[in-house]
Enzyme design. Structure first.
Site, PDB file in Angstrom:
ATOM      1  N   ARG A  74       8.777 101.215 -34.402  1.00 52.79           N
ATOM      2  CA  ARG A  74       8.779  99.887 -33.772  1.00 52.79           C
ATOM      3  C   ARG A  74      10.228  99.409 -33.604  1.00 52.79           C
ATOM      4  O   ARG A  74      10.602  98.856 -32.572  1.00 52.79           O
ATOM      5  CB  ARG A  74       7.964  98.876 -34.615  1.00 52.79           C
ATOM      6  CG  ARG A  74       6.457  99.156 -34.621  1.00 52.79           C
ATOM      7  CD  ARG A  74       5.667  97.995 -35.199  1.00 52.79           C
ATOM      8  NE  ARG A  74       5.934  97.751 -36.607  1.00 52.79           N
ATOM      9  CZ  ARG A  74       5.320  98.333 -37.633  1.00 52.79           C
ATOM     10  NH1 ARG A  74       4.362  99.217 -37.392  1.00 52.79           N
ATOM     11  NH2 ARG A  74       5.641  98.040 -38.871  1.00 52.79           N
ATOM     12  N   LYS A  82       7.460  80.551 -29.545  1.00 51.05           N
ATOM     13  CA  LYS A  82       6.259  80.728 -28.720  1.00 51.05           C
ATOM     14  C   LYS A  82       5.002  80.645 -29.563  1.00 51.05           C
ATOM     15  O   LYS A  82       4.974  81.140 -30.704  1.00 51.05           O
ATOM     16  CB  LYS A  82       6.303  82.078 -28.011  1.00 51.05           C
ATOM     17  CG  LYS A  82       5.315  82.176 -26.880  1.00 51.05           C
ATOM     18  CD  LYS A  82       4.896  83.593 -26.587  1.00 51.05           C
ATOM     19  CE  LYS A  82       3.766  84.003 -27.515  1.00 51.05           C
ATOM     20  NZ  LYS A  82       3.104  85.238 -27.091  1.00 51.05           N
ATOM     21  N   GLU A 113       1.898  78.239 -24.642  1.00 52.75           N
ATOM     22  CA  GLU A 113       1.189  79.314 -23.920  1.00 52.75           C
ATOM     23  C   GLU A 113      -0.328  79.199 -24.073  1.00 52.75           C
ATOM     24  O   GLU A 113      -0.903  79.699 -25.039  1.00 52.75           O
ATOM     25  CB  GLU A 113       1.643  80.695 -24.445  1.00 52.75           C
ATOM     26  CG  GLU A 113       0.975  81.854 -23.715  1.00 52.75           C
ATOM     27  CD  GLU A 113       1.413  83.233 -24.204  1.00 52.75           C
ATOM     28  OE1 GLU A 113       2.195  83.313 -25.166  1.00 52.75           O
ATOM     29  OE2 GLU A 113       0.967  84.224 -23.617  1.00 52.75           O
ATOM     30  N   LYS A 161       3.942  78.428 -20.501  1.00 51.58           N
ATOM     31  CA  LYS A 161       3.667  79.846 -20.190  1.00 51.58           C
ATOM     32  C   LYS A 161       2.167  79.994 -19.936  1.00 51.58           C
ATOM     33  O   LYS A 161       1.392  80.293 -20.843  1.00 51.58           O
ATOM     34  CB  LYS A 161       4.113  80.729 -21.373  1.00 51.58           C
ATOM     35  CG  LYS A 161       3.789  82.212 -21.199  1.00 51.58           C
ATOM     36  CD  LYS A 161       4.536  83.090 -22.185  1.00 51.58           C
ATOM     37  CE  LYS A 161       4.043  84.516 -22.142  1.00 51.58           C
ATOM     38  NZ  LYS A 161       4.895  85.453 -22.872  1.00 51.58           N
ATOM     39  N   SER A 219       1.623  87.988 -17.906  1.00 52.18           N
ATOM     40  CA  SER A 219       1.032  88.886 -16.908  1.00 52.18           C
ATOM     41  C   SER A 219      -0.442  89.175 -17.195  1.00 52.18           C
ATOM     42  O   SER A 219      -1.179  89.537 -16.271  1.00 52.18           O
ATOM     43  CB  SER A 219       1.836  90.181 -16.783  1.00 52.18           C
ATOM     44  OG  SER A 219       1.940  90.877 -17.993  1.00 52.18           O
ATOM     45  N   GLY A 220      -0.867  89.052 -18.432  1.00 54.87           N
ATOM     46  CA  GLY A 220      -2.291  89.061 -18.749  1.00 54.87           C
ATOM     47  C   GLY A 220      -3.068  90.308 -18.371  1.00 54.87           C
ATOM     48  O   GLY A 220      -4.265  90.239 -18.097  1.00 54.87           O
ATOM     49  N   GLY A 221      -2.412  91.462 -18.324  1.00 56.88           N
ATOM     50  CA  GLY A 221      -3.126  92.700 -18.018  1.00 56.88           C
ATOM     51  C   GLY A 221      -3.130  93.036 -16.531  1.00 56.88           C
ATOM     52  O   GLY A 221      -3.735  94.026 -16.120  1.00 56.88           O
TER      53      GLY A 221
HETATM   54  C1  5MM Z   1      -0.539  87.341 -23.341  1.00 51.85           C
HETATM   55  O1  5MM Z   1       0.434  87.996 -24.078  1.00 51.85           O
HETATM   56  C2  5MM Z   1       1.778  87.533 -23.920  1.00 51.85           C
HETATM   57  C3  5MM Z   1       2.341  87.965 -22.634  1.00 51.85           C
HETATM   58  O2  5MM Z   1       2.112  89.352 -22.491  1.00 51.85           O
HETATM   59  P1  5MM Z   1       1.541  89.955 -21.137  1.00 51.85           P
HETATM   60  O3  5MM Z   1       2.571  89.644 -20.078  1.00 51.85           O
HETATM   61  O4  5MM Z   1       1.440  91.434 -21.442  1.00 51.85           O
HETATM   62  O5  5MM Z   1       0.223  89.315 -20.864  1.00 51.85           O
HETATM   63  C4  5MM Z   1       2.593  88.131 -25.069  1.00 51.85           C
HETATM   64  O6  5MM Z   1       3.765  87.393 -25.322  1.00 51.85           O
HETATM   65  C5  5MM Z   1       1.688  88.171 -26.266  1.00 51.85           C
HETATM   66  O7  5MM Z   1       1.624  86.934 -26.876  1.00 51.85           O
HETATM   67  C6  5MM Z   1       1.968  89.293 -27.183  1.00 51.85           C
HETATM   68  O8  5MM Z   1       2.266  90.489 -26.556  1.00 51.85           O
HETATM   69  C7  5MM Z   1       0.688  89.554 -27.984  1.00 51.85           C
HETATM   70  O9  5MM Z   1       0.950  89.262 -29.236  1.00 51.85           O
HETATM   71  P2  5MM Z   1      -0.165  89.428 -30.390  1.00 51.85           P
HETATM   72  O10 5MM Z   1       0.095  88.247 -31.265  1.00 51.85           O
HETATM   73  O11 5MM Z   1      -1.525  89.398 -29.752  1.00 51.85           O
HETATM   74  O12 5MM Z   1       0.158  90.717 -31.043  1.00 51.85           O
END
Ligand code: 5MM
Length: 346
Positions: A48, A138, A179, A221, A263-265
């Site tokens: 990581r 965040k 967010e 966000k 971006s949400g997938g």
């Molecule tokens: C929705 O997730 C956030 C934005 O990521 P995407 O652009 O991939 O949708 C991201 O900051 C998110 O909060 C983390 O990746 C997920 O963290 P957790 O706490 O679920 O490990």
């Protein structure tokens, strides 16, 4: 005005400065390990660390990225040669940020709904993160759509948590990224997503007001207004851009400095195309900067190329920089198919 008022305003403006967006790299260990598992990368602390080093040492990343959201483990880590990640970011001109929620948990007596936790001890954690060099934070709330949900109870609990978190951040010098993610999971239509997103944002800004959060010292966000992943009719790029901007114009106060989408997938290309269309159609008419705070839609090609192998780092960094550059262009309404094909120069 408390001691942090001007600093918070300056930080918020810098986070959404023209042509830049925020890199989300705050995956908790569970999420990061899942992504590693899918690619056969051993889920160790050092992997990581190595992956986050790859990201943060990408040459020229700060041309497109104003700041990055770190996870608690990451903000305490260093490069192989001993430079702390916070120092690496500061030297490169990127603002360190930190995820402070402790995750979305089942909401009691509300099947299939979640509430984000993390308020206990939050003031002390924020003070510690500020001392470590973080300048923004965040907190992510998760809203699921079906015919019956979200319930008012779920929206209120999540918006209340976001507002309490945001007030604590502003009290102690961190700009809060607020967010509320309306998930894409489900077969709902674009209109249903609009309805839920609008209701969610109204409740979030009501609770922010109740908790005395200053709108000019925060970043929103949100998720985009988009068709459910399993909806048989998928809205076009233009429909998504228009629905999303209409929804935000109806709900977000004009003195919020910036909106930085998750971006949400979505696929990498869709995430860039949607952001670009919003900026092309609405451009300077929007009262706030409209940019990105993507995780997967920036990182995925780099992670897939790296696969835990040191000899792949340089090429993976090029892929990361390319996505950052495309999304930077989209935040200005200048993204197009030709740019998508041009490799970024590291
Ligand atoms: C929705 O997730 C956030 C934005 O990521 P995407 O652009 O991939 O949708 C991201 O900051 C998110 O909060 C983390 O990746 C997920 O963290 P957790 O706490 O679920 O490990």
């Amino acid at each position: 005005m408390n001691n942090y008022t001007q600093e918070l305003r300056d930080t918020a403006k810098a986070m959404v400065v023209e042509g830049k967006g925020i890199l989300a790299m705050d995956e908790s260990n569970g999420t990061c390990n899942n992504r590693f598992d899918k690619l056969g990368i051993p889920a160790t602390e050092d992997n990581r660390r190595a992956y986050r080093e790859l990201i943060l040492t990408t040459p020229n990343l700060s041309n497109y990225i104003s700041g990055a959201i770190l996870y608690d483990e990451t903000i305490r880590q260093s490069t192989q040669d001993g430079k702390s990640f916070v120092e690496v970011m500061q030297n490169a001109g990127m603002i360190p940020g930190i995820k402070v929620d402790t995750g979305a948990k089942d909401l009691a007596r509300r099947p299939n709904e979640k509430v984000t936790e993390g308020l206990d001890g939050l003031r002390d954690r924020i003070i510690e993160y500020y001392q470590m060099g973080a300048r923004f934070a965040k907190w992510r709330a998760v809203i699921t759509i079906s015919d019956r949900i979200p319930s008012d109870g779920c929206l209120e609990a999540n918006a209340h948590g976001l507002a309490r978190y945001a007030a604590l951040c502003q009290e102690n010098g961190l700009v809060p990224i607020v967010e509320p993610e309306v998930l894409v999971d489900g077969d709902h239509s674009l209109n249903r997503c609009y309805e839920v997103t609008e209701k969610t944002l109204h409740e979030v800004f009501r609770q922010l007001y109740v908790q005395n959060v200053a709108y000019d010292r925060m970043i929103l966000k949100p998720s985009m207004v988009i068709s459910g992943a399993n909806c048989p009719i998928q809205a076009s790029v233009e429909q998504v851009a228009k629905a999303t901007m209409e929804c935000l114009l109806n709900t977000v106060p004009s003195n919020v400095p910036g909106i930085a989408f998750l971006s949400g997938g979505q696929s990498n290309i869709k995430a860039s195309a949607h952001l670009n269309a919003m900026n092309q159609i609405y451009g300077v008419q929007a009262p706030w900067r409209v940019t990105f705070s993507y995780a997967r839609a920036i990182q995925q090609p780099a992670l897939e190329h790296w696969r835990g192998n040191a000899s792949n780092v340089a090429e993976a960094q090029k892929l990361l920089l390319h996505r950052a550059k495309c999304n930077s262009a989209a935040s200005l309404g200048n993204y197009n198919a030709d740019l998508e094909k041009q490799p970024a120069l590291v």
